[in-house]
Design a protein around this motif. Structure first.
Motif, PDB file in Angstrom:
ATOM      1  N   LEU A 183     -10.175   7.783  -4.271  1.00 38.22           N
ATOM      2  CA  LEU A 183      -9.193   7.394  -3.245  1.00 38.22           C
ATOM      3  C   LEU A 183      -9.779   7.521  -1.843  1.00 38.22           C
ATOM      4  N   ILE A 201      -3.784   4.039   0.844  1.00 38.80           N
ATOM      5  CA  ILE A 201      -4.174   3.592  -0.489  1.00 38.80           C
ATOM      6  C   ILE A 201      -3.871   2.097  -0.592  1.00 38.80           C
ATOM      7  N   SER A 234       0.818  -1.210   0.000  1.00 36.56           N
ATOM      8  CA  SER A 234       0.000   0.000   0.000  1.00 36.56           C
ATOM      9  C   SER A 234       0.857   1.267   0.000  1.00 36.56           C
ATOM     10  N   LEU A 287      -1.515   4.564  -8.728  1.00 36.81           N
ATOM     11  CA  LEU A 287      -1.299   5.885  -8.130  1.00 36.81           C
ATOM     12  C   LEU A 287       0.080   6.428  -8.506  1.00 36.81           C
TER      13      LEU A 287
END
Length: 237
Positions: A182, A195, A148, A203
């Protein structure tokens, strides 16, 4: 003590060689001798200076009681007990431990060193207020990591959120792809948005970020439905 005064060094060296120091002062002096070359040199000069005098003196036979006292003090003729340092087991164990240590060092040197993580830099987005074209929000994260991303957001100024509304953050992919949500953010000056790994790579490659005003709870369609207040391009630094 370093005995910087040459006269003091000479006097102490003379008393040491002549044997006029007390036992306590002599022990302290011998400790200083180990780390003081100038003091050792002074002692050597006095020993050289006094050596002719001792050679000229006649030999004197000590009395028998003196020799007996020396033998008792040194325990001459008594069975010698093996001390710790003379223990064969101790040296065997020490040798074995030294061998293991040497082997461990060889293995450490031979093994390939772990690769140093490559610094992928940092992604930064400065989102301007589209009405005033002034910076209103910043976002940054570390790209190229596994898993992440931690998106750190700073809201500039004292923004206010209307009642029954929400702020939703959007990722703007490159090309003609649709924005990707998001999540919701607040008006707090500093905040963090996690995220998920599934969006992390996208991203990192995003063209920019934007924030839109949505109904409470977020966009009902999965796409921006309200006015977009802030937007900016992703910049890798």
């Amino acid at each position: 003590m370093r005995f910087p005064d040459e006269g003091l060094r000479d006097k102490l060296a003379a008393e040491y060689v002549l044997g006029t120091m007390s036992a306590r002062a002599r022990r302290r002096f011998e400790i200083h001798l180990r780390g003081n070359p100038q003091l050792r040199r002074a002692v050597a000069q006095w020993e050289t200076r006094l050596a002719p005098l001792t050679d000229a003196l006649p030999a004197i036979e000590p009395p028998a009681r003196v020799w007996q006292a020396i033998k008792a003090r040194l325990k001459i003729g008594q069975p010698v007990r093996s001390g710790f340092w003379e223990s064969l087991s101790f040296w065997r164990v020490s040798s074995f431990a030294s061998g293991l240590l040497a082997l461990a060092l060889i293995v450490m040197v031979a093994l390939p060193k772990p690769e140093t993580p490559v610094d992928a830099g940092r992604m930064v987005v400065i989102m301007n207020d589209l009405a005033t074209q002034k910076p209103a929000m910043t976002a940054s994260w570390e790209p190229g990591q596994r898993g992440s991303r931690t998106l750190r957001i700073r809201v500039i100024g004292h923004a206010e959120m209307g009642p029954n509304t929400a702020w939703e953050l959007w990722m703007l992919p490159d090309g003609d792809q649709k924005p990707v949500s998001l999540g919701l953010i607040t008006t707090h000056e500093t905040q963090v948005v996690k995220i998920p790994g599934a969006l992390a790579v996208k991203l990192d490659a995003a063209h920019g970020l934007a924030m839109s005003v949505e109904p409470a709870g977020g966009s009902p369609t999965g796409l921006p439905t309200g006015p977009v207040l802030y937007a900016g391009e992703c910049i890798k630094i």
